[in-house]
Design an enzyme around this catalytic site. Structure first.
Site, short mmCIF file in Angstrom:
data_model
loop_
_atom_site.label_atom_id
_atom_site.label_comp_id
_atom_site.label_asym_id
_atom_site.label_seq_id
_atom_site.Cartn_x
_atom_site.Cartn_y
_atom_site.Cartn_z
CB CYS C 82 -0.98 -0.04 1.17
SG CYS C 82 -2.25 1.22 1.09
CG HIS C 182 -3.69 -3.33 3.12
ND1 HIS C 182 -2.74 -2.89 4.01
CD2 HIS C 182 -4.23 -2.23 2.55
CE1 HIS C 182 -2.71 -1.56 3.99
NE2 HIS C 182 -3.60 -1.14 3.11
CD GLU C 184 -1.49 -5.95 5.54
OE1 GLU C 184 -1.12 -6.38 4.43
OE2 GLU C 184 -1.62 -4.75 5.79
#
Lengths: 251, 405, 200
Positions: C82, C182, C184
């Site tokens: 990001c 993202h 994660e």
């Protein structure tokens, strides 16, 4: 554009509770358990709000939040009692992806929105609006949907956007927890008044309620609580149903 | 009054229950139709361990076999149920959560035929009126006894000026109406929503399902009756009222009670009374709504919503006993496990004793007194052993948030 | 293979926690880097992203990480996430003009699109140039959360669509990778991406 289906946890640490009209503290389970459960059901995000921190005028309970964050590999929005840039920072460090605020910004210092947006980026700042309906207008409420502010919801929504908030969570005191449907009119009004994403909550009781809200108001996301906590619906069921109605949702 | 006691015969030293947020200044229920000025009050009893009676009762409640109590309620209902189209149980109330739940479960779970009766608040709040309508919307008929307004106002004003207790006329009528209508309608069974003893009145009162007749019936002569601190005789001789006007405030004649076979029960004996559960029941089964905002003087939105005088009532309890709505509400919620004692203390600190700004004008207008007269009158009732004036402001000498543990 | 992933910690912003957790879940060992000396001891680098371009660059400079980081990226496989991807650019336009790490010829500009901004939610990726990082992930959805996009014409790995607007969702240049989304926060698909990164 996929509409996000979000699980909302109203927390009175150490329990998830489910108020009706922002009143009542019936315990529904532990945040860790329920976050995990809803993640596994396919939630796009989890929102965790400590609903009593501002009302009781006390500190954020970080432990509970950290434990919950550990269960998730989806975005985790956290709020309740947030009053400073330091609170934001601490929350990000224990696993929050977005920080949600209401009472402090409405009643004391809206500047915090600007500050946080500048430091952490707009996308990380979510403003929670607890809207109470009167005859001709909607008022922003705080401290778990019970203290008046005199602020007009529509004006406040535009103001927070200007101040840099990246998202609005719109809740309605008059329909929350009642499972009788959303305030679709207000939702549509707010969604159309700002350019930032609006997640609408408060009122889901059956699948049709969610469909009606999305088709009419076109929110970026729908946050549900009662239907999940009472095991009336699962996120998977909601998404499957919405797909059959031609509404785009994530996998 | 001896030096060992403060005003109203209250203990001089303020002690807080170790488990909840209530303190020893709290008076128990009085036999209202005999209440005179300057009476010494029976207060909340504390055990050797510093735990109050109400908390002890809450502990006991956990060991009660509620299935058995449910059976007892079933048997009671079986005894009184009528299948000939007549009502068989009187449920008094005004549309608050307790009477809503009571009516609903008696009709839909225990298959009874309730008739609702109401002794209306002198000044209905907006939310109160809406909830009254929702109560009936849930499928019930209702007899409301609309008080002689001239007398009721007079009594409210007198009760306030003489006793600092503007709520008294309401309480009196409320307790009397149900047995009175039971006799009138020939429906022996009366079931009230909750149980007064929950709040820490004589714990023995909780061991029985029925309300002690001393609260609602008496072989009483007019010379014994005192209303609003004014002897009934004076009401007639000096203030122009007639005996018939006083009917509603007279306790019911015990002979009538016996003839009808009236039994006044309280639901709290049969169904575990947890106010928040009752709130949930009401919103899940009817159109009941909580208050439109936080109730002044407290933190909650779901109790005692319908009478504007109620707001004043809690202000007077604050002045007299140092106990406001937030204290009453939090003590109840602590006992029921909804909040912790520390959370209760934070809420008391924040909201207790809040001046009833919202309805003070309406209530003063009703009593035909000015705001200044209100303030002057209320000072008469302030208990000196509880209050200090600091920089022109009244402050509690021993508030709970300054307690040493 | 006990490689150490260096997770750059820049100041108060930066969701270290989530990325650390995801890398661990993928089977990696994480070391959080706050000072330049620590860069030597890591095998790979991850640049997280919460905050603004301006503040991120400011932090890197004031933490004295800027130069060492650029050098380290030349030799160690790096993943920018990001904002972490965005600062690899030449210039950023968030809160004024700021110079980035200038490792990718790009500018970071506000997303101009006829849809809600910030772009928040799950979206697809369209692989333009196949690479090891995104192996097996062509049909997966990833979580996006941004108001700015990287505008470049070289080193594009994936493109994504939002509100009828196409934008760069991943870049790749030698051992340098960047993803706008993202991983994660993207469930199992994201964990797989980290696994791919570990296996580079």
């Amino acid at each position: 554009m996929r509409t996000r289906i979000i699980a909302k946890l109203d927390v009175k640490p150490p329990y998830v509770v489910k108020p009706v009209h922002f009143e009542g503290l019936r315990k529904m389970g532990s945040p860790v358990e329920l976050a995990k459960k809803y993640y596994e059901q396919g939630a796009d995000e989890v929102m965790y709000i400590d609903i009593v921190a501002s009302l009781y005028q006390r500190e954020i309970v970080f432990d509970e939040i950290e434990k919950t964050a550990n269960e998730l590999f989806i975005p985790f929005g956290v709020g309740g009692g947030v009053r400073s840039v330091e609170d934001f920072s601490k929350l990000f460090h224990i696993g929050a992806d977005k920080v949600i605020l209401n009472t402090y910004a409405v009643q004391e210092n809206p500047e915090l929105i600007n500050q946080a947006a500048q430091i952490f980026g707009n996308q990380a700042v979510v403003v929670n609006i607890e809207a109470k309906k009167w005859d001709t207008w909607y008022e922003c409420y705080t401290d778990c949907g019970r203290i008046r502010s005199g602020k007009n919801v529509l004006q406040w929504a535009k103001e927070v956007e200007e101040r840099g908030a990246g998202e609005i969570l719109l809740q309605c005191v008059d329909s929350d927890g009642r499972q009788r449907g959303f305030d679709v009119e207000l939702s549509k009004l707010i969604v159309e008044s700002v350019k930032i994403p609006v997640v609408v909550s408060s009122g889901a009781g059956k699948l049709e309620d969610i469909k009606e809200l999305i088709q009419y108001a076109k929110p970026s996301g729908v946050a549900v609580a009662s239907v999940l906590h009472y095991d009336k619906l699962t996120i998977r069921e909601i998404k499957e149903y919405l797909r059959t109605c031609g509404i785009e949702v994530s996998k | 009054m001896s030096e060992l006691f403060g005003k109203y015969g209250l203990p001089l030293e303020v002690k807080f229950c170790k488990k909840c947020t209530m303190n020893n200044q709290r008076p128990s229920s009085t036999v209202e139709f005999k209440q005179k000025e300057g009476e010494k009050k029976r207060t909340l009893v504390f055990g050797e361990d510093g735990v109050c009676e109400a908390c002890k009762y809450a502990e006991r409640k956990k060991t009660i076999n509620w299935d058995e109590r449910h059976k007892e309620l079933e048997e009671l209902c079986n005894r009184f149920r009528r299948n000939d189209g007549r009502y068989d149980v009187v449920v008094p109330g005004s549309g608050g959560k307790d009477s809503v739940q009571a009516a609903h479960i008696l009709k839909y779970k225990y298959n009874m035929n309730p008739i609702l009766i109401t002794w209306p608040p002198a000044l209905y709040t907006d939310i109160g009126r809406r909830n009254f309508d929702s109560w009936l919307d849930a499928g019930f008929a209702n007899y409301a006894y609309n008080q002689n307004k001239k007398l009721h106002r007079f009594l409210t004003k007198s009760a306030f000026l003489n006793l600092g207790h503007p709520f008294q006329p309401f309480i009196l009528g409320q307790k009397n109406l149900a047995p009175r209508l039971s006799v009138l309608l020939d429906i022996p069974l009366v079931i009230f929503g909750e149980n007064e003893a929950e709040y820490g009145n004589a714990i023995e009162d909780n061991e029985k399902p029925t309300r002690d007749p001393k609260y609602y019936s008496a072989e009483i002569s007019i010379s014994d009756l005192v209303l609003g601190g004014v002897p009934a005789k004076d009401l007639i001789d000096d203030f122009g009222f007639k005996l018939s006007d006083l009917e509603a405030y007279f306790p019911v004649n015990p002979y009538e009670i016996e003839k009808t076979g009236t039994e006044v029960h309280y639901l709290g004996y049969y169904v575990k009374w947890h106010p928040q559960d009752v709130y949930y029941y009401s919103v899940e089964n009817t159109n009941f709504m909580p208050n439109d905002y936080r109730t002044e003087g407290s933190f909650s939105k779901y109790s005692s919503l319908d009478d504007k005088i109620d707001w004043l009532h809690y202000h007077t309890t604050t002045i007299k006993f140092g106990i406001g709505r937030a204290t009453y509400d939090s003590a109840q919620e602590v006992r029921n496990g909804d909040i912790t004692r520390d959370e209760g203390i934070a809420l008391i600190k924040r909201f207790d004793g809040e001046f009833p700004e919202q309805y003070i004008k309406d209530c003063c207008d009703y009593m035909d007194i000015s705001l200044q007269q209100y303030h002057d009158a209320i000072e008469k009732f302030r208990s000196p052993h509880l209050w200090n004036k600091i920089n022109g402001k009244w402050e509690l000498k021993s508030p709970i948030w300054k307690e040493n543990r | 293979m006990s490689q150490v992933i260096g997770l750059i910690n820049y100041g108060i912003a930066g969701n270290i926690h989530s990325i650390k957790k995801a890398i661990k879940e993928a089977g990696g060992v994480v070391k959080v880097i706050s000072v330049k000396e620590e860069l030597k001891s890591v095998d790979k680098i991850v640049l997280p992203g919460v905050g603004s371009f301006k503040d991120a660059m400011h932090e890197l400079k004031s933490d004295d990480l800027f130069d060492e980081l650029k050098k380290a990226i030349e030799t160690k496989p790096t993943l920018g996430i990001c904002l972490g991807m965005q600062i690899l650019s030449t210039l950023g336009f968030e809160y004024g003009k700021t110079e980035g790490l200038n490792l990718i010829d790009a500018e970071v500009k506000p997303m101009l699109v006829d849809a809600k901004v910030p772009h928040m939610g799950f979206g697809n990726i369209q692989i333009v140039k196949s690479n090891k990082l995104l192996e097996g992930l062509e049909n997966e959805e990833f979580y996006f959360m941004h108001s700015y996009e990287m505008v470049n014409y070289t080193d594009i790995a994936t493109l994504s669509n939002y509100g009828g607007h196409q934008f760069v969702s991943a870049i790749h240049k030698n051992n340098l990778y960047g993803v706008q989304f993202h991983p994660e926060k993207s469930r199992e698909a994201g964990i797989k991406l980290f696994k791919n990164f570990l296996e580079l």
